[in-house]
Design an enzyme around this catalytic site. Sequence first.
Site, PDB file in Angstrom:
ATOM      1  N   ASP A   1       0.861  -1.184   0.000  1.00  0.00           N
ATOM      2  CA  ASP A   1       0.000   0.000   0.000  1.00  0.00           C
ATOM      3  C   ASP A   1       0.895   1.230   0.000  1.00  0.00           C
ATOM      4  O   ASP A   1       1.838   1.330   0.797  1.00  0.00           O
ATOM      5  CB  ASP A   1      -0.895   0.029   1.242  1.00  0.00           C
TER       6      ASP A   1
ATOM      7  N   ASP B   1     -15.048  -4.522  -1.574  1.00  0.00           N
ATOM      8  CA  ASP B   1     -14.668  -4.424  -0.169  1.00  0.00           C
ATOM      9  C   ASP B   1     -15.947  -4.382   0.661  1.00  0.00           C
ATOM     10  O   ASP B   1     -16.882  -3.645   0.325  1.00  0.00           O
ATOM     11  CB  ASP B   1     -13.853  -3.154   0.073  1.00  0.00           C
TER      12      ASP B   1
END
Length: 232
Positions: A8, A127
């Site tokens: 990330d 998600d």
Amino acid sequence: MTIFPAIDLKDGKAVRLTKGLMESAKIYSDTPWELVKTFEEMGAKWVHLVDLNGAFAGEPKNLEQIRAIRENCNVKLQLGGGIRDEATIQRYLELGIDRLILGSIALRDPEFVKSMAAKYPIVVGIDAIDGYVAVEGWGEVSSMRATDLARAFADAGVEAIICTDVGRDGTLSGVNVDFTLEIARASGIPTIASGGVKDDSDIVALQKSGEVSGVIIGKAFYEGRINLNNFF
């Protein structure tokens, strides 16, 4: 089953979050491309990248680091975070990214995603918080169930679906195998598990299911809970 080491990107650094909270970011490297190179040398075929700043801003925010990763590494890259239009997709493909992840826009404008999947290598990111789709960097929870959204892309031509149980992401509490299987069965599309992987047993459980095409591994590797050399 493909193993996707994850990086990330936040403010140019490689970090991991807990439950998607930006303030929880733990920095693991100031030079993300070197980390990707490490994964490549270990035998990884793919690396999963997320532009965290981009996910919140709705536009690319870590282009310099992404470019450095592509220029220095030969592993295949899948990238998500803030990709909302065709121009951004084209920009990343020209940069050498192998496939793009469309998340929030998949809920907002599924027809756009389907049209992009007909032309480009597209993955849909779903998600979920308590089974419902979370968008805009997980800052907003919709009224749509994750399985319903997965079903909507059953024949759309997307290359894969990445499903993340946000409540487990970055917690090392164990991957949600049942949720992953629900998404895989609802869509009929190769499905990649994400969120909460804690150790080798999670990978083994997903492999045994025979229905999961990949798994994204982040904090479990960085915290020394898993030896990726066992799986490449």
